[in-house]
Design a protein around this motif. Structure first.
Motif, PDB file in Angstrom:
ATOM      1  N   THR A  38       0.857  -1.189   0.000  1.00 40.65           N
ATOM      2  CA  THR A  38       0.000   0.000   0.000  1.00 40.65           C
ATOM      3  C   THR A  38       0.882   1.224   0.000  1.00 40.65           C
ATOM      4  OG1 THR A  38      -1.522  -1.253   1.363  1.00 40.65           O
ATOM      5  CG2 THR A  38      -1.891   1.130   1.263  1.00 40.65           C
ATOM      6  N   LYS A  39       0.503   2.214  -0.801  1.00 39.13           N
ATOM      7  CA  LYS A  39       1.285   3.458  -0.787  1.00 39.13           C
ATOM      8  C   LYS A  39       0.524   4.493   0.029  1.00 39.13           C
ATOM      9  CE  LYS A  39       1.575   7.065  -2.846  1.00 39.13           C
ATOM     10  NZ  LYS A  39       1.382   8.198  -3.711  1.00 39.13           N
ATOM     11  N   THR A  40       1.230   5.190   0.900  1.00 36.79           N
ATOM     12  CA  THR A  40       0.561   6.190   1.730  1.00 36.79           C
ATOM     13  C   THR A  40       0.570   7.550   1.000  1.00 36.79           C
ATOM     14  OG1 THR A  40       2.589   6.832   2.876  1.00 36.79           O
ATOM     15  CG2 THR A  40       1.324   5.037   3.845  1.00 36.79           C
ATOM     16  N   PRO A  41      -0.387   8.418   1.293  1.00 40.82           N
ATOM     17  CA  PRO A  41      -0.431   9.701   0.587  1.00 40.82           C
ATOM     18  C   PRO A  41       0.611  10.712   1.088  1.00 40.82           C
ATOM     19  CG  PRO A  41      -2.295   9.482   2.084  1.00 40.82           C
ATOM     20  CD  PRO A  41      -1.538   8.212   2.181  1.00 40.82           C
ATOM     21  N   SER A  42       1.231  10.430   2.225  1.00 41.57           N
ATOM     22  CA  SER A  42       2.232  11.369   2.746  1.00 41.57           C
ATOM     23  C   SER A  42       3.238  10.607   3.613  1.00 41.57           C
ATOM     24  CB  SER A  42       1.543  12.469   3.562  1.00 41.57           C
ATOM     25  OG  SER A  42       0.878  11.862   4.643  1.00 41.57           O
ATOM     26  N   CYS A  43       4.040  11.338   4.346  1.00 42.34           N
ATOM     27  CA  CYS A  43       5.043  10.677   5.202  1.00 42.34           C
ATOM     28  C   CYS A  43       4.807  10.934   6.682  1.00 42.34           C
ATOM     29  CB  CYS A  43       6.438  11.217   4.911  1.00 42.34           C
ATOM     30  SG  CYS A  43       7.040  10.799   3.324  1.00 42.34           S
ATOM     31  N   LYS A  44       3.965  11.876   7.000  1.00 45.55           N
ATOM     32  CA  LYS A  44       3.793  12.183   8.425  1.00 45.55           C
ATOM     33  C   LYS A  44       2.346  12.603   8.700  1.00 45.55           C
ATOM     34  CE  LYS A  44       5.075  17.015   8.262  1.00 45.55           C
ATOM     35  NZ  LYS A  44       5.864  18.088   8.799  1.00 45.55           N
ATOM     36  N   GLY A  45       2.059  12.741   9.966  1.00 42.90           N
ATOM     37  CA  GLY A  45       0.715  13.192  10.335  1.00 42.90           C
ATOM     38  C   GLY A  45      -0.165  12.027  10.747  1.00 42.90           C
TER      39      GLY A  45
ATOM     40  N   PRO B  40       1.607  -8.488   9.773  1.00 45.69           N
ATOM     41  CA  PRO B  40       2.911  -9.082   9.443  1.00 45.69           C
ATOM     42  C   PRO B  40       2.965  -9.493   7.965  1.00 45.69           C
ATOM     43  CG  PRO B  40       2.081  -9.986  11.491  1.00 45.69           C
ATOM     44  CD  PRO B  40       0.982  -9.127  10.936  1.00 45.69           C
ATOM     45  N   SER B  41       4.125  -9.315   7.337  1.00 42.14           N
ATOM     46  CA  SER B  41       4.360  -9.616   5.912  1.00 42.14           C
ATOM     47  C   SER B  41       3.566  -8.721   4.971  1.00 42.14           C
ATOM     48  CB  SER B  41       4.111 -11.084   5.584  1.00 42.14           C
ATOM     49  OG  SER B  41       4.979 -11.889   6.327  1.00 42.14           O
ATOM     50  N   GLU B  42       3.108  -7.601   5.467  1.00 46.76           N
ATOM     51  CA  GLU B  42       2.505  -6.606   4.570  1.00 46.76           C
ATOM     52  C   GLU B  42       3.483  -5.441   4.412  1.00 46.76           C
ATOM     53  OE1 GLU B  42      -2.277  -7.141   5.161  1.00 46.76           O
ATOM     54  OE2 GLU B  42      -1.365  -5.282   5.853  1.00 46.76           O
ATOM     55  N   ILE B  43       3.354  -4.751   3.281  1.00 46.46           N
ATOM     56  CA  ILE B  43       4.301  -3.664   3.000  1.00 46.46           C
ATOM     57  C   ILE B  43       3.565  -2.340   2.823  1.00 46.46           C
ATOM     58  CG2 ILE B  43       6.069  -2.817   1.384  1.00 46.46           C
ATOM     59  CD1 ILE B  43       6.569  -5.718   0.552  1.00 46.46           C
ATOM     60  N   LEU B  44       4.143  -1.329   3.452  1.00 44.61           N
ATOM     61  CA  LEU B  44       3.641   0.035   3.290  1.00 44.61           C
ATOM     62  C   LEU B  44       4.752   0.842   2.639  1.00 44.61           C
ATOM     63  CD1 LEU B  44       0.937   1.059   4.401  1.00 44.61           C
ATOM     64  CD2 LEU B  44       2.174   1.924   6.392  1.00 44.61           C
ATOM     65  N   LEU B  45       4.421   1.587   1.615  1.00 46.89           N
ATOM     66  CA  LEU B  45       5.438   2.421   0.960  1.00 46.89           C
ATOM     67  C   LEU B  45       5.064   3.881   1.199  1.00 46.89           C
ATOM     68  CD1 LEU B  45       7.807   2.851  -1.093  1.00 46.89           C
ATOM     69  CD2 LEU B  45       6.090   2.705  -2.909  1.00 46.89           C
ATOM     70  N   LEU B  46       5.960   4.629   1.833  1.00 46.00           N
ATOM     71  CA  LEU B  46       5.658   6.035   2.121  1.00 46.00           C
ATOM     72  C   LEU B  46       5.833   6.892   0.873  1.00 46.00           C
ATOM     73  CD1 LEU B  46       7.388   6.719   5.582  1.00 46.00           C
ATOM     74  CD2 LEU B  46       5.206   5.589   5.109  1.00 46.00           C
ATOM     75  N   GLU B  47       5.144   8.025   0.837  1.00 44.78           N
ATOM     76  CA  GLU B  47       5.286   8.978  -0.271  1.00 44.78           C
ATOM     77  C   GLU B  47       6.707   9.566  -0.251  1.00 44.78           C
ATOM     78  OE1 GLU B  47       5.106   9.970  -3.158  1.00 44.78           O
ATOM     79  OE2 GLU B  47       2.941  10.221  -3.258  1.00 44.78           O
ATOM     80  N   ASN B  48       7.089  10.144  -1.364  1.00 45.48           N
ATOM     81  CA  ASN B  48       8.438  10.694  -1.575  1.00 45.48           C
ATOM     82  C   ASN B  48       8.892  11.574  -0.391  1.00 45.48           C
ATOM     83  OD1 ASN B  48      10.741  11.912  -2.578  1.00 45.48           O
ATOM     84  ND2 ASN B  48       9.874  12.212  -4.623  1.00 45.48           N
ATOM     85  N   LEU B  49       9.986  11.150   0.257  1.00 43.44           N
ATOM     86  CA  LEU B  49      10.475  11.885   1.437  1.00 43.44           C
ATOM     87  C   LEU B  49      10.868  13.327   1.107  1.00 43.44           C
ATOM     88  CD1 LEU B  49      12.800   9.073   2.815  1.00 43.44           C
ATOM     89  CD2 LEU B  49      10.876  10.039   4.076  1.00 43.44           C
ATOM     90  N   ARG B  50      11.334  13.542  -0.120  1.00 43.50           N
ATOM     91  CA  ARG B  50      11.793  14.895  -0.465  1.00 43.50           C
ATOM     92  C   ARG B  50      10.659  15.832  -0.867  1.00 43.50           C
ATOM     93  NH1 ARG B  50      17.723  14.158  -3.309  1.00 43.50           N
ATOM     94  NH2 ARG B  50      18.613  12.910  -1.631  1.00 43.50           N
ATOM     95  N   PHE B  51       9.411  15.403  -0.681  1.00 38.96           N
ATOM     96  CA  PHE B  51       8.294  16.354  -0.785  1.00 38.96           C
ATOM     97  C   PHE B  51       8.299  17.238   0.464  1.00 38.96           C
ATOM     98  CE2 PHE B  51       5.283  13.679  -3.727  1.00 38.96           C
ATOM     99  CZ  PHE B  51       6.155  13.899  -4.787  1.00 38.96           C
TER     100      PHE B  51
END
Ligand code: 3PG
Length: 359
Positions: free
Chosen positions: A94-101, A113-124
C-alpha cells in the motif's frame, strides 16, 4: 554495525530506508529499476520473517514541493511486478499519501505481518534534506526497528538517513552489506595498477573527492566536464601527474559532448594495463546516440577484461550499462554514485556513522 539478521523482526514494524531514486524518462516511466531490484533481498527476508514492513525513499529532487511526476506510485507498481512476477510472491503493498501526520498512523495501525507500506516521496518535505529533528522523530514513530538499505544516499545528512537512527534500534540491510564488502575489496590491497574513471553530472561533488582518490589509485581518468570544473575552481592536487583528462573532444555548438578518438585511445591503453578498475559517470552526453561512442568504447574495454576486479556505479552509469547489456560483465555494480566515491575516498559516510553503536 548490526545487520537486519541481528534483530528479531517478527511482528515488529521495520522501517527501511531504501534508495528508489531511479532514472525516469520525460513521461515519468522508469528507465532502469536496478536500484529497486537490489533492495529485494532485504524485503524478501523481512517478508519471510513476518515483519511489518515500511519502506521509505526519495525520488528525484522535488526540493520540498509535491511534484506529481515524482510520486511513488510508479515505484509501488514496479515493486509489485518484481515481487509478484519475478519472485512469485503474493504481496500487499500500500502506498501512503504522505510521510507524516495522523493519516499515516491509521495505515501503520492496520499493518499486518508480511505486509508492506510504501511512504510517499520523502523529499516532498523540506525537513528531510534539512535533517529536521522533528521530522526524523515523526518518521521514527512509524517503526520499532530502523534498517538502512539506501547505500546511494549514505553520503547525505538527511533526516531519514541520520536522524531516524538516533531514535530506534538500527542496522543495515543486505544491499549495504554487499556494497561495503565489495568496495572494501577495492581499498584493501587492490591489485595494481588501479585506475579510477570519473565522469557524469554532479561535477562539484565529484571533483571534491578526486584528490583523495588520487591517493589510492595509480591514475584517475576524468571527463571534459570534470576537467573544466577543476580548471574553473582552480583546484590543486597532491598528485597531479596521476590525473588524466581528455586530450580531444567531439564539439557541438561550442560544447564538448563526448571524448574524441585520441582520448578513447589513451583511456583504453590505461584500461588494458589495469588490474583494478572503478568507474563512475559517463564520458559524454549518452542520452544522445551520437555522443555515446566514447562511453561505450570505455565500457566495452572494461567488459572485455579478465583477471581484473571491476566496479562501476552511479545512476547514469548503471542506466548506460543496462541499456548496453553490459552490467553482468562487472564484478560489482554499486547503487551509489556520490556515496561510492566518498567511500572510495575514505570519507566517513554520515549514513553509516549514524548506525554505529553509540559511545
Ligand atoms: C543518487 O542518485 O546518487 C542517490 O539517490 C542520492 O541522490 P542525491 O544525489 O539527489 O542526493
Amino acid at each position: 554495525m548490526k545487520t537486519v539478521r541481528d534483530f528479531n523482526v517478527k511482528n515488529k514494524r521495520v522501517l527501511v530506508r531504501c534508495d528508489f531514486n531511479v532514472p525516469l524518462d520525460e513521461q515519468g516511466n522508469i528507465l532502469n529499476d536496478f536500484r529497486i531490484r537490489q533492495t529485494i533481498p532485504t524485503i524478501k527476508y523481512l517478508l519471510k520473517e513476518k515483519a511489518k514492513i515500511i519502506l521509505m525513499s526519495h525520488l528525484g529532487n522535488p526540493e520540498g514541493e509535491m511534484v506529481p511526476e515524482l510520486q511513488m506510485d510508479k515505484i509501488q507498481e514496479r515493486l509489485i511486478e518484481i515481487l509478484e512476477i519475478s519472485e512469485h510472491l503474493d504481496v500487499s503493498i500500500t502506498k501512503t499519501p504522505s510521510c507524516k501526520g495522523y493519516e499515516i498512523e491509521k495505515y501503520i495501525f492496520g499493518l499486518e505481518p508480511s505486509e508492506i507500506l510504501l511512504l510517499e516521496n520523502l523529499r516532498f518535505y523540506k525537513e528531510e534534506t534539512d535533517n529536521d529533528p522533528e521530522f526524523a522523530k515523526s518518521l521514527s514513530r512509524l517503526g520499532d526497528i530502523y534498517i538502512n538499505d539506501a547505500f546511494g544516499v549514505c553520503h547525505r545528512s538527511h533526516a531519514s538517513v541520520v536522524g531516524v537512527p538516533q531514535y530506534l534500534p538500527c542496522g543495515i540491510g543486505f544491499l549495504i552489506e554487499k556494497e561495503i564488502q565489495n568496495l572494501e575489496r577495492l581499498l584493501k590491497n587492490p591489485k595494481k595498477p588501479m585506475i579510477a574513471l570519473i565522469g557524469g553530472k554532479k561535477v562539484g561533488t565529484k571533483s571534491k573527492v578526486i584528490d583523495k582518490i588520487l591517493e589510492v589509485a595509480d591514475f584517475v581518468l576524468i571527463s571534459g566536464l570534470i576537467k573544466e570544473e577543476i580548471e574553473k575552481t582552480g583546484m590543486v592536487f597532491k598528485y597531479p601527474e596521476k590525473l588524466i583528462g581528455p586530450v580531444d573532444s567531439i564539439i557541438c555548438e561550442g560544447k564538448g559532448l563526448d571524448i574524441g578518438p585520441k582520448t578513447i585511445k589513451l583511456f583504453k591503453k590505461k584500461i588494458r594495463k589495469a588490474k583494478t578498475i572503478f568507474w563512475n559517470g559517463p564520458f559524454g552526453m549518452t542520452e544522445k546516440e551520437e555522443f555515446q561512442k566514447g562511453t561505450f568504447k570505455i565500457a566495452k574495454a572494461i567488459a572485455r577484461k579478465w583477471f581484473c576486479f571491476s566496479v562501476a556505479g552511479g545512476g547514469e552509469t548503471i542506466e548506460f550499462l543496462n541499456r548496453k547489456r553490459l552490467i553482468s560483465k562487472f564484478d560489482h555494480v554499486s547503487t551509489g554514485g556520490g556515496a561510492m566515491l566518498s567511500f572510495i575516498a575514505g570519507e566517513p559516510l554520515p549514513g553509516l556513522e549514524a548506525l554505529r553503536p553509540k559511545g
